[in-house]
Scaffold this motif. Structure first.
Motif, short mmCIF file in Angstrom:
data_model
loop_
_atom_site.label_atom_id
_atom_site.label_comp_id
_atom_site.label_asym_id
_atom_site.label_seq_id
_atom_site.Cartn_x
_atom_site.Cartn_y
_atom_site.Cartn_z
N UNK A 1 0.84 -1.19 0.00
CA UNK A 1 0.00 0.00 0.00
C UNK A 1 0.88 1.24 0.00
N UNK A 2 0.51 2.24 -0.77
CA UNK A 2 1.31 3.47 -0.81
C UNK A 2 1.14 4.26 0.49
N UNK A 3 2.11 5.08 0.86
CA UNK A 3 1.94 5.96 2.02
C UNK A 3 0.70 6.84 1.85
N UNK A 4 -0.13 6.88 2.86
CA UNK A 4 -1.39 7.61 2.79
C UNK A 4 -2.53 6.84 2.19
N UNK A 5 -2.23 5.65 1.63
CA UNK A 5 -3.26 4.83 1.03
C UNK A 5 -4.12 4.12 2.07
N UNK A 6 -5.15 3.47 1.58
CA UNK A 6 -6.16 2.85 2.46
C UNK A 6 -5.98 1.34 2.54
N UNK A 7 -6.09 0.82 3.74
CA UNK A 7 -6.18 -0.62 3.96
C UNK A 7 -7.58 -0.89 4.51
N UNK A 8 -8.33 -1.76 3.85
CA UNK A 8 -9.70 -2.05 4.25
C UNK A 8 -9.92 -3.54 4.43
N UNK A 9 -10.52 -3.92 5.56
CA UNK A 9 -10.70 -5.33 5.88
C UNK A 9 -12.11 -5.60 6.39
N UNK A 10 -12.70 -6.67 5.92
CA UNK A 10 -14.01 -7.10 6.42
C UNK A 10 -13.88 -8.58 6.77
N UNK A 11 -14.07 -8.90 8.06
CA UNK A 11 -13.84 -10.26 8.54
C UNK A 11 -14.89 -10.67 9.57
N UNK A 12 -15.22 -11.95 9.60
CA UNK A 12 -16.14 -12.48 10.60
C UNK A 12 -15.56 -12.35 12.00
N UNK A 13 -16.41 -12.03 12.97
CA UNK A 13 -15.95 -11.90 14.36
C UNK A 13 -15.98 -13.27 15.05
N UNK A 14 -15.16 -13.44 16.10
CA UNK A 14 -15.18 -14.71 16.84
C UNK A 14 -16.53 -14.98 17.49
N UNK A 15 -17.19 -13.91 17.95
CA UNK A 15 -18.44 -14.08 18.69
C UNK A 15 -19.65 -14.24 17.76
N UNK A 16 -19.49 -13.85 16.50
CA UNK A 16 -20.59 -13.93 15.56
C UNK A 16 -20.84 -15.34 15.07
N UNK A 17 -21.83 -15.48 14.20
CA UNK A 17 -22.27 -16.82 13.80
C UNK A 17 -21.16 -17.63 13.13
N UNK A 18 -20.47 -17.05 12.16
CA UNK A 18 -19.45 -17.82 11.45
C UNK A 18 -18.26 -18.12 12.37
N UNK A 19 -17.90 -17.17 13.23
CA UNK A 19 -16.86 -17.46 14.21
C UNK A 19 -17.24 -18.63 15.09
N UNK A 20 -18.50 -18.68 15.50
CA UNK A 20 -18.98 -19.79 16.31
C UNK A 20 -19.07 -21.09 15.51
N UNK A 21 -19.31 -20.97 14.21
CA UNK A 21 -19.31 -22.16 13.37
C UNK A 21 -17.91 -22.78 13.32
N UNK A 22 -16.89 -21.93 13.21
CA UNK A 22 -15.53 -22.47 13.22
C UNK A 22 -15.18 -23.08 14.57
N UNK A 23 -15.65 -22.47 15.65
CA UNK A 23 -15.42 -23.06 16.97
C UNK A 23 -16.10 -24.42 17.08
N UNK A 24 -17.28 -24.54 16.48
CA UNK A 24 -18.01 -25.81 16.49
C UNK A 24 -17.27 -26.88 15.70
N UNK A 25 -16.69 -26.51 14.56
CA UNK A 25 -16.00 -27.48 13.71
C UNK A 25 -14.61 -27.84 14.22
#
Length: 282
Positions: free
Chosen positions: A142-166
């Motif tokens: 990323x260039x200086x001043x550029x943007x880093x953007x991330x969208x990820x499932x939370x541990x407490x949310x449904x998919x996070x809990x699905x991974x804990x289940x598996x």
């Protein structure tokens, strides 16, 4: 054989397993059926504009990369799994959208320092085993001043809990690997990015999922289409007792998260994710 050679071979084998896992089932169909709205959410949060040079890391079939290109950006979609890229390429062509598709390891990106205005990932980099190596690469390209953007499932949310289940049914992770849902914790991502970024903005949001009639329908859909779930079941395929136990636990997970509780004839859930943006320090 030296330790370095051994580590390199182990890394290649690990990446090959990840590549094969994400080629299982039909992740592009899942992304389109259930979470199609999340790519545009990330693109808007990153404030991508016409002419921006954008890298989507662990892009899969382009859930965020294609909307970024439609916003007028010059986009590179990179992913470890070529089958996902090929599906994305066909979808982009169907939409009349042009972008570059590049096979790449998020922990060792084949791009120059400071090359992109925006570096983003939508439910992608969270599945890399070594989080710090990945974060360092996001920042590097990323260039200086550029943007880093991330969208990820939370541990407490449904998919996070699905991974804990598996987790009890899946093979143990390699030494040093960290769980994917940690990328959904703001403090973890802040620590990974460290003092190399500024203007961090993070908020938890949810996506509404009402595609499934019964909790068992959710389970069966993921068993058929989602690589990590398919891999977990393959690992216990010769044990009917454990297979039945995982069947029951996944259906029960969806049942516990059903906001409608069967009253509408559909299972209605809100799946939580962390949306985080930051700017690389100039």
């Amino acid at each position: 054989m030296t330790m370095s050679t051994t580590n390199t071979q182990a890394d290649r084998e690990l990446k090959a397993k990840h590549r094969a896992m994400w080629a299982l089932g039909d992740y592009p169909a899942l992304a389109g059926d259930i979470i199609a709205d999340l790519g545009p959410v990330l693109v808007r949060a990153c404030r991508i504009r016409p002419g921006d040079r954008v890298l989507d890391v662990a892009a899969g079939s382009g859930n965020a990369a294609i909307p970024a290109a439609q916003a007028g950006a010059s986009v590179v979609a990179s992913d470890l799994t070529p089958e996902l890229l090929e599906t994305g390429r066909r979808e982009a062509e169907r939409r009349g959208t042009t972008l570059e598709w590049r096979e790449a390891d998020a922990e060792d990106l084949p791009f120059a320092d400071n090359e992109f205005d925006t570096v983003m990932s939508c439910l992608g980099v969270m599945f890399t085993p070594f989080h710090q190596a990945t974060a360092d690469e996001l920042i590097r390209v990323c260039r200086p001043g550029g943007t880093i953007g991330l969208l990820n499932w939370t541990p407490e949310g449904f998919i996070g809990q699905m991974f804990a289940t598996m987790k009890p049914y899946a093979p143990p992770p390699p030494p040093g690997a960290q769980p994917p849902p940690l990328w959904g914790r703001e403090d973890h991502v802040r620590e990974l990015l460290g003092d190399q970024v500024t203007d961090v903005q993070a908020r938890r949001q949810t996506v509404r999922v009402d595609r499934f009639g019964r909790p068992e329908d959710f389970r069966d859909y993921f068993k058929a289409n989602y690589g990590p779930t398919i891999a977990a079941y393959r690992g216990i395929a010769d044990d009917p007792r454990r297979t039945a136990a995982l069947d029951a636990e996944l259906a029960d997970l969806a049942r516990r998260h059903d906001l409608a509780a069967g009253s509408t004839g559909h299972t209605v859930m809100e799946w939580e994710y962390l949306l985080l943006t930051a700017h690389k320090r100039s």
